[in-house]
Design an enzyme around this catalytic site. Structure first.
Site, PDB file in Angstrom:
ATOM      1  N   LYS A  56       0.836  -1.210   0.000  1.00 17.83           N
ATOM      2  CA  LYS A  56       0.000   0.000   0.000  1.00 17.83           C
ATOM      3  C   LYS A  56       0.870   1.259   0.000  1.00 17.83           C
ATOM      4  O   LYS A  56       0.652   2.178  -0.790  1.00 17.83           O
ATOM      5  CB  LYS A  56      -0.898   0.008   1.245  1.00 17.83           C
ATOM      6  CG  LYS A  56      -1.592   1.335   1.469  1.00 17.83           C
ATOM      7  CD  LYS A  56      -2.526   1.315   2.665  1.00 17.83           C
ATOM      8  CE  LYS A  56      -1.899   1.675   3.983  1.00 17.83           C
ATOM      9  NZ  LYS A  56      -1.624   3.106   4.201  1.00 17.83           N
ATOM     10  N   ASN A  57       1.853   1.296   0.908  1.00 18.95           N
ATOM     11  CA  ASN A  57       2.584   2.547   1.085  1.00 18.95           C
ATOM     12  C   ASN A  57       3.631   2.791   0.007  1.00 18.95           C
ATOM     13  O   ASN A  57       4.279   3.832  -0.012  1.00 18.95           O
ATOM     14  CB  ASN A  57       3.184   2.610   2.494  1.00 18.95           C
ATOM     15  CG  ASN A  57       2.074   2.745   3.534  1.00 18.95           C
ATOM     16  OD1 ASN A  57       0.926   3.068   3.191  1.00 18.95           O
ATOM     17  ND2 ASN A  57       2.388   2.478   4.791  1.00 18.95           N
ATOM     18  N   ARG A  66      -5.354  10.824   3.786  1.00 19.29           N
ATOM     19  CA  ARG A  66      -4.379  11.860   4.089  1.00 19.29           C
ATOM     20  C   ARG A  66      -3.151  11.795   3.170  1.00 19.29           C
ATOM     21  O   ARG A  66      -2.487  12.811   2.924  1.00 19.29           O
ATOM     22  CB  ARG A  66      -3.969  11.641   5.547  1.00 19.29           C
ATOM     23  CG  ARG A  66      -3.391  12.799   6.186  1.00 19.29           C
ATOM     24  CD  ARG A  66      -2.911  12.416   7.566  1.00 19.29           C
ATOM     25  NE  ARG A  66      -1.960  13.414   7.996  1.00 19.29           N
ATOM     26  CZ  ARG A  66      -0.727  13.439   7.573  1.00 19.29           C
ATOM     27  NH1 ARG A  66      -0.269  12.521   6.751  1.00 19.29           N
ATOM     28  NH2 ARG A  66       0.084  14.397   7.973  1.00 19.29           N
ATOM     29  N   ASP A 125      -5.576  12.858  11.998  1.00 18.04           N
ATOM     30  CA  ASP A 125      -6.402  11.711  11.615  1.00 18.04           C
ATOM     31  C   ASP A 125      -6.474  10.722  12.767  1.00 18.04           C
ATOM     32  O   ASP A 125      -6.207  11.087  13.910  1.00 18.04           O
ATOM     33  CB  ASP A 125      -5.901  11.073  10.321  1.00 18.04           C
ATOM     34  CG  ASP A 125      -4.593  10.329  10.522  1.00 18.04           C
ATOM     35  OD1 ASP A 125      -4.021  10.397  11.635  1.00 18.04           O
ATOM     36  OD2 ASP A 125      -4.152   9.659   9.590  1.00 18.04           O
ATOM     37  N   ASP A 181       3.425   0.427  12.281  1.00 19.93           N
ATOM     38  CA  ASP A 181       2.222  -0.181  11.702  1.00 19.93           C
ATOM     39  C   ASP A 181       2.128  -1.685  11.965  1.00 19.93           C
ATOM     40  O   ASP A 181       1.217  -2.352  11.470  1.00 19.93           O
ATOM     41  CB  ASP A 181       2.148   0.112  10.197  1.00 19.93           C
ATOM     42  CG  ASP A 181       1.943   1.585   9.930  1.00 19.93           C
ATOM     43  OD1 ASP A 181       1.424   2.287  10.819  1.00 19.93           O
ATOM     44  OD2 ASP A 181       2.313   2.052   8.841  1.00 19.93           O
TER      45      ASP A 181
END
Ligand code: EPU
Length: 426
Positions: free
Chosen positions: A22-23, A92, A116, A305
């Site tokens: 994802k990142n 974000r 957030d 994470d």
């Protein structure tokens, strides 16, 4: 509202292939803005954030098409440098469009992201760095308006902390800048190295990826690219913890265990057996984890994470673990949900003391963010009875078909029938 329901007590086993990160993919999608033409990414995960980033690109005038774990972005000659608040609120990470839009258009108008789920999350290091490269910013009715006269200009930028997003914005600004940019104390995450590989394939001239000193020699133009997204170390790590908490044995393939060194080491310290190859690892969980301590840090430290998943695991350990969260001031919001399941955790500032309990109990809980949502499902795998996790749109942001993939390893888990289809493209 859709939920994930999990009945604890099954031991996970089998093999699972990891999807693209994802990142990495979110930033690699945005990188396309730097060069007109047709770009292609492969190994693209089917997750909600990818859909949201596709909307950001569409808003600027790009055409985005999805295939089977791949996507094409057709970038026009003229890009509209605007990202509205509806998109920034949902994701974000839209703020990384700042660098490419300034580089390509000399202008960027992006709604200022507030805090957030994880806390305040300011962006002043992005802005300070870009200002050093010639940009000027104004806040106009909640919109951040950036402008640069002509091209961005190379500069030496020293980051106060190796911020992932700030490093990425400086890379995006530096590749088309006049002259040389150096980023001192750059983030060293594997996803940044992968982004640098992609940018270099587009014709950029960047050295030092994976180190804290990155040098970018600006070039006049870049060209479209095809790129295979790096495997998601967080997805690999999450399924490893899921297997471990059940005392199961799972092989994770299509991944890079070298990117999970610290996390796998802590799992070994807790009694897991881990066997590693270059692009796979096998993990076998202990009957009950031993307590371990860790502190979250930028790569190659223990990843923030992976923190909530690891805490779920340690909540049934045979003793007391102490962990320190160094990145996010609001990361511990999930602790109250784990406590409802019977976990014994006290939080004091950035520290949490986890006193392992014999047994967790299933109950309804709410996912406060992506990783905490995954952690609550993981806790449910070990809990007695049924755990119903709500607010699972958070989980969908970062995990492709989380329930379905855990079910493929033998978990008794399902997504509520009201919304049985996870988001993501075919
Ligand atoms: N920070 C500042 N000022 C800044 C920039 C950052 O104070 O100008 C602080 C942040 O508030 C945070 C720390 O520095 O405390 C690190 O933030 P960083 O900029 O490195 O994080 P990010 O780029 O906003 C990415 C990931 C996060 C991941 C962090 C750290 C993406 C889309 N997000 O965020 O991923 O936790 O790096 O590795 O790449 C997730 O995937 O669940 C997630 C939250």
């Amino acid at each position: 509202m859709p939920t994930i329901t999990v009945e604890g007590g099954r031991v996970l086993s089998g093999t699972l292939g990891v999807r693209g990160a994802k990142n990495a993919v979110l930033k690699e999608m945005v990188a396309a803005l730097l060069a007109p033409g047709r770009h292609r990414l492969t190994n693209v995960p089917r997750i909600l954030d990818v859909d949201l980033m596709a909307d950001v690109l569409r808003h600027t005038g790009c055409v985005v098409e999805f295939g089977d774990h791949e996507l094409w972005t057709e970038v026009p000659d003229q890009v509209d440098p605007v990202t509205p608040i509806e998109l920034v609120r949902k994701m974000r990470a839209s703020i990384v469009a700042l660098g490419p839009l300034l580089s390509r258009c000399g202008e960027a108008r992006i709604a200022l992201p507030g805090g957030d789920d994880l806390g305040a999350r300011p962006i002043e290091w992005h802005l300070d760095g870009l200002e050093a490269m010639g940009a000027e910013f104004d806040l106009v009715h909640g919109e951040l308006v950036g402008r640069v006269d002509g091209r961005m200009r190379g500069a030496e930028v020293e980051l106060p902390f190796p911020s992932v997003g700030a490093t990425e914005n400086l890379l995006f600004a530096g590749v088309l800048a006049e002259g040389r940019t150096t980023v001192v104390n750059a983030a060293r995450e594997p996803e940044i190295e992968d982004l640098i590989d992609l940018l270099n394939s587009m014709g950029a001239n960047i050295t030092g990826g994976g180190t804290s000193l990155v040098t970018i020699e600006g070039v006049e133009r870049l060209h479209p690219v095809e790129h295979d997204v790096i495997p998601d170390r967080l997805e690999a790590g999450t399924y490893a913890v899921a297997a471990a908490i059940t005392g199961g044995e799972v092989t994770i393939t299509d991944c890079r265990p070298a990117h999970l060194r610290m996390e796998l080491r802590k799992l070994e310290d807790s009694g897991c057996q881990v066997e590693r190859g270059e692009d796979w690892f096998r993990i076998e969980g202990p009957p009950r984890p031993a307590p371990v301590d860790f502190a979250t840090l930028p790569y190659p430290g223990f990843h923030t994470d992976m923190h909530p998943q690891m805490v779920a695991f340690l909540s049934v350990a045979s003793g007391v673990s102490v962990i320190t969260e160094n990145l996010y001031d609001a990361r511990f919001r999930y602790v109250g949900e784990l406590a409802r399941m019977g976990a014994d955790i006290s939080v004091e500032g950035p520290h949490a003391v986890i006193r392992g309990v014999d047994q967790l109990q299933g109950c309804p809980v709410l996912a406060p963010d992506i990783r905490a949502g995954a952690a609550l499902v993981i806790a449910g795998l070990r809990a007695e009875g049924v755990t119903e996790v709500g607010e699972i749109h958070h989980i969908d942001r970062g995990y492709e078909d989380f329930a379905g993939r855990l079910a493929s390893l033998g978990a008794s888990i399902e997504r509520s029938v009201a919304d049985s289809t996870p988001p993501g493209r075919p």
